[in-house]
Design a protein around this motif. Structure first.
Motif, PDB file in Angstrom:
ATOM      1  N   LEU A  68       0.862  -1.194   0.000  1.00  0.00           N
ATOM      2  CA  LEU A  68       0.000   0.000   0.000  1.00  0.00           C
ATOM      3  C   LEU A  68       0.895   1.240   0.000  1.00  0.00           C
ATOM      4  O   LEU A  68       1.757   1.370  -0.867  1.00  0.00           O
ATOM      5  CB  LEU A  68      -0.976  -0.064   1.194  1.00  0.00           C
ATOM      6  N   ALA A  69       0.766   2.140   0.966  1.00  0.00           N
ATOM      7  CA  ALA A  69       1.578   3.368   0.981  1.00  0.00           C
ATOM      8  C   ALA A  69       2.854   3.211   1.799  1.00  0.00           C
ATOM      9  O   ALA A  69       3.572   4.188   2.020  1.00  0.00           O
ATOM     10  CB  ALA A  69       0.754   4.528   1.525  1.00  0.00           C
ATOM     11  N   GLY A  70       3.111   1.983   2.250  1.00  0.00           N
ATOM     12  CA  GLY A  70       4.355   1.739   2.983  1.00  0.00           C
ATOM     13  C   GLY A  70       4.278   2.012   4.472  1.00  0.00           C
ATOM     14  O   GLY A  70       5.317   2.056   5.137  1.00  0.00           O
ATOM     15  N   TYR A  71       3.072   2.150   4.998  1.00  0.00           N
ATOM     16  CA  TYR A  71       2.958   2.459   6.432  1.00  0.00           C
ATOM     17  C   TYR A  71       3.498   1.301   7.294  1.00  0.00           C
ATOM     18  O   TYR A  71       4.403   1.497   8.118  1.00  0.00           O
ATOM     19  CB  TYR A  71       1.507   2.800   6.790  1.00  0.00           C
ATOM     20  N   SER A  72       2.962   0.091   7.075  1.00  0.00           N
ATOM     21  CA  SER A  72       3.480  -1.053   7.846  1.00  0.00           C
ATOM     22  C   SER A  72       4.934  -1.325   7.481  1.00  0.00           C
ATOM     23  O   SER A  72       5.724  -1.778   8.331  1.00  0.00           O
ATOM     24  CB  SER A  72       2.626  -2.304   7.602  1.00  0.00           C
ATOM     25  N   THR A  73       5.286  -1.045   6.235  1.00  0.00           N
ATOM     26  CA  THR A  73       6.671  -1.264   5.790  1.00  0.00           C
ATOM     27  C   THR A  73       7.649  -0.426   6.618  1.00  0.00           C
ATOM     28  O   THR A  73       8.736  -0.904   6.974  1.00  0.00           O
ATOM     29  CB  THR A  73       6.817  -0.885   4.303  1.00  0.00           C
ATOM     30  N   ILE A  74       7.270   0.815   6.905  1.00  0.00           N
ATOM     31  CA  ILE A  74       8.148   1.683   7.706  1.00  0.00           C
ATOM     32  C   ILE A  74       8.346   1.079   9.098  1.00  0.00           C
ATOM     33  O   ILE A  74       9.472   1.018   9.606  1.00  0.00           O
ATOM     34  CB  ILE A  74       7.589   3.117   7.797  1.00  0.00           C
ATOM     35  N   TRP A  75       7.274   0.629   9.709  1.00  0.00           N
ATOM     36  CA  TRP A  75       7.403  -0.009  11.028  1.00  0.00           C
ATOM     37  C   TRP A  75       8.366  -1.187  10.970  1.00  0.00           C
ATOM     38  O   TRP A  75       9.239  -1.351  11.833  1.00  0.00           O
ATOM     39  CB  TRP A  75       6.039  -0.486  11.534  1.00  0.00           C
ATOM     40  N   ARG A  94       1.019   2.335  -8.778  1.00  0.00           N
ATOM     41  CA  ARG A  94       0.738   3.649  -8.164  1.00  0.00           C
ATOM     42  C   ARG A  94       0.920   3.587  -6.659  1.00  0.00           C
ATOM     43  O   ARG A  94       1.397   4.525  -6.031  1.00  0.00           O
ATOM     44  CB  ARG A  94      -0.689   4.104  -8.516  1.00  0.00           C
ATOM     45  N   HIS A  95       0.545   2.459  -6.059  1.00  0.00           N
ATOM     46  CA  HIS A  95       0.784   2.291  -4.625  1.00  0.00           C
ATOM     47  C   HIS A  95       2.289   2.246  -4.361  1.00  0.00           C
ATOM     48  O   HIS A  95       2.786   2.879  -3.418  1.00  0.00           O
ATOM     49  CB  HIS A  95       0.132   1.010  -4.102  1.00  0.00           C
ATOM     50  N   ALA A  96       2.990   1.499  -5.196  1.00  0.00           N
ATOM     51  CA  ALA A  96       4.441   1.354  -5.010  1.00  0.00           C
ATOM     52  C   ALA A  96       5.144   2.710  -5.094  1.00  0.00           C
ATOM     53  O   ALA A  96       6.092   2.976  -4.341  1.00  0.00           O
ATOM     54  CB  ALA A  96       5.001   0.393  -6.051  1.00  0.00           C
ATOM     55  N   GLU A  97       4.660   3.558  -5.993  1.00  0.00           N
ATOM     56  CA  GLU A  97       5.269   4.884  -6.160  1.00  0.00           C
ATOM     57  C   GLU A  97       5.072   5.737  -4.896  1.00  0.00           C
ATOM     58  O   GLU A  97       6.004   6.391  -4.418  1.00  0.00           O
ATOM     59  CB  GLU A  97       4.606   5.560  -7.367  1.00  0.00           C
ATOM     60  N   VAL A  98       3.868   5.711  -4.353  1.00  0.00           N
ATOM     61  CA  VAL A  98       3.599   6.451  -3.110  1.00  0.00           C
ATOM     62  C   VAL A  98       4.447   5.878  -1.978  1.00  0.00           C
ATOM     63  O   VAL A  98       5.056   6.621  -1.185  1.00  0.00           O
ATOM     64  CB  VAL A  98       2.090   6.375  -2.751  1.00  0.00           C
ATOM     65  N   ALA A  99       4.516   4.557  -1.928  1.00  0.00           N
ATOM     66  CA  ALA A  99       5.301   3.914  -0.869  1.00  0.00           C
ATOM     67  C   ALA A  99       6.771   4.305  -0.966  1.00  0.00           C
ATOM     68  O   ALA A  99       7.414   4.575   0.061  1.00  0.00           O
ATOM     69  CB  ALA A  99       5.149   2.395  -0.951  1.00  0.00           C
ATOM     70  N   GLU A 101       8.074   7.029  -2.035  1.00  0.00           N
ATOM     71  CA  GLU A 101       8.220   8.380  -1.472  1.00  0.00           C
ATOM     72  C   GLU A 101       8.199   8.346   0.053  1.00  0.00           C
ATOM     73  O   GLU A 101       9.002   9.001   0.721  1.00  0.00           O
ATOM     74  CB  GLU A 101       7.069   9.278  -1.946  1.00  0.00           C
ATOM     75  N   ASN A 102       7.245   7.578   0.583  1.00  0.00           N
ATOM     76  CA  ASN A 102       7.092   7.519   2.037  1.00  0.00           C
ATOM     77  C   ASN A 102       8.293   6.864   2.714  1.00  0.00           C
ATOM     78  O   ASN A 102       8.722   7.293   3.792  1.00  0.00           O
ATOM     79  CB  ASN A 102       5.806   6.764   2.397  1.00  0.00           C
ATOM     80  N   LEU A 103       8.823   5.819   2.078  1.00  0.00           N
ATOM     81  CA  LEU A 103       9.972   5.118   2.662  1.00  0.00           C
ATOM     82  C   LEU A 103      11.202   6.006   2.638  1.00  0.00           C
ATOM     83  O   LEU A 103      11.977   6.044   3.603  1.00  0.00           O
ATOM     84  CB  LEU A 103      10.225   3.813   1.892  1.00  0.00           C
ATOM     85  N   SER A 104      11.378   6.743   1.564  1.00  0.00           N
ATOM     86  CA  SER A 104      12.524   7.649   1.476  1.00  0.00           C
ATOM     87  C   SER A 104      12.432   8.727   2.545  1.00  0.00           C
ATOM     88  O   SER A 104      13.407   9.014   3.243  1.00  0.00           O
ATOM     89  CB  SER A 104      12.597   8.284   0.083  1.00  0.00           C
ATOM     90  N   ARG A 105      11.241   9.314   2.673  1.00  0.00           N
ATOM     91  CA  ARG A 105      11.071  10.355   3.682  1.00  0.00           C
ATOM     92  C   ARG A 105      11.343   9.813   5.083  1.00  0.00           C
ATOM     93  O   ARG A 105      11.872  10.524   5.941  1.00  0.00           O
ATOM     94  CB  ARG A 105       9.655  10.940   3.619  1.00  0.00           C
TER      95      ARG A 105
END
Ligand code: SAH
Ligand code: DHB
Ligand code: MG
Length: 222
Positions: A68-75, A94-99, A101-105
């Motif tokens: 999804l947007a990488g939320y659980s991935t960040i954890w 499209r989900h991977a692209e948002v993820a 960005e989120n993982l980089s941030r």
């Protein structure tokens, strides 16, 4: 009577006492909303739960199905530490692209590999390529294929690895053997596999909270 509003209030309370969500985690959820992704990531206290399981297992290599947007991935990426690695599989580019960005941030982009494609294909490819086994697998993609993901996860893990499956209770619908919902049948087949496979020891817990009534299954590879 217990209500969903109370479950959410209690989740907020528990998260307030226990879960330090930093700006990157909040931003990950918000960017998902902004870009129109469904609001179905794990709750903050569930993300912290996954991270704790990863830490308790001493996991260095994590495989996640459903980014999804990488939320659980960040954890999970934070839990494995800076020497760790997370491979996360996402069907929707499209989900991977948002993820990404989120993982980089969040500062974990360098320890996460997003594999874009159907999880069945990606996992088969990883297993056939003799990929180094994972210490923890979090199964949270399409639920219809959960039993197949479990089989593939067993080719990608070692004795002591942990498998976690999300959304196995489905507002109680999981008890209906004649359900015509493929997600219910998928969760049932997954639970049957967890309970009957001699390679696994497993249990499942119901949850209530901000995401309603659902549950996690947890297993350990013998
Ligand atoms: N783990 C995320 C939530 C995942 S939601 C979190 O808690 O933050 C489920 C995700 O699985 C969605 O992004 C969806 O696009 C993806 N998905 C659905 N079918 C898939 C498949 N066959 N292979 C890989 N990913 C899939
Ligand atoms: C859905 C998927 C999830 O992984 C989840 O935790 C909640 C809802 C869904 O597809 O609706
Ligand atoms: Mg889920």
């Amino acid at each position: 009577m217990d209500t969903g509003a109370q479950w959410s209030d209690v989740d907020d309370y528990l998260a307030g006492e226990l879960v330090a969500e930093d700006e990157a985690l909040v931003a990950a959820r918000e960017l998902g909303r902004e870009r129109g992704l469904p609001p179905i990531e794990v709750a903050p206290n569930q993300g912290a739960f996954l991270a704790l399981i990863a830490r308790m297992a001493g996991a260095r290599r994590v495989l996640e199905l459903g980014t999804l947007a990488g939320y659980s991935t960040i954890w999970l990426a934070r839990a494995v530490g800076d020497q760790g690695h997370v491979t996360t599989v996402e069907l929707d580019p499209r989900h991977a692209e948002v993820a990404q960005e989120n993982l980089s941030r969040a500062g974990v982009g360098d320890r996460v590999q997003i594999e874009v494609g159907p999880a069945l294909d990606v996992l088969t490819g990883l297993a056939d390529a003799g990929t180094e086994p994972f210490d923890l697998v979090f199964i949270d993609a399409d639920k219809a294929n959960m039993a197949a993901y479990l089989e593939l996860a067993l080719r990608l893990t070692h004795a002591g690895s942990v498998v976690v499956g999300d959304n196995v209770v489905r507002r109680g619908a999981v008890v209906d053997p004649s359900s015509d919902d493929p997600s219910v049948q998928g969760a049932r087949a997954f639970l049957r596999g967890l309970g009957s496979d001699p390679r696994l020891e497993a249990t499942a817990l119901q949850t209530v909270g901000s995401k309603g009534w659902d549950g996690f299954a947890v297993a350990r590879v013998r």
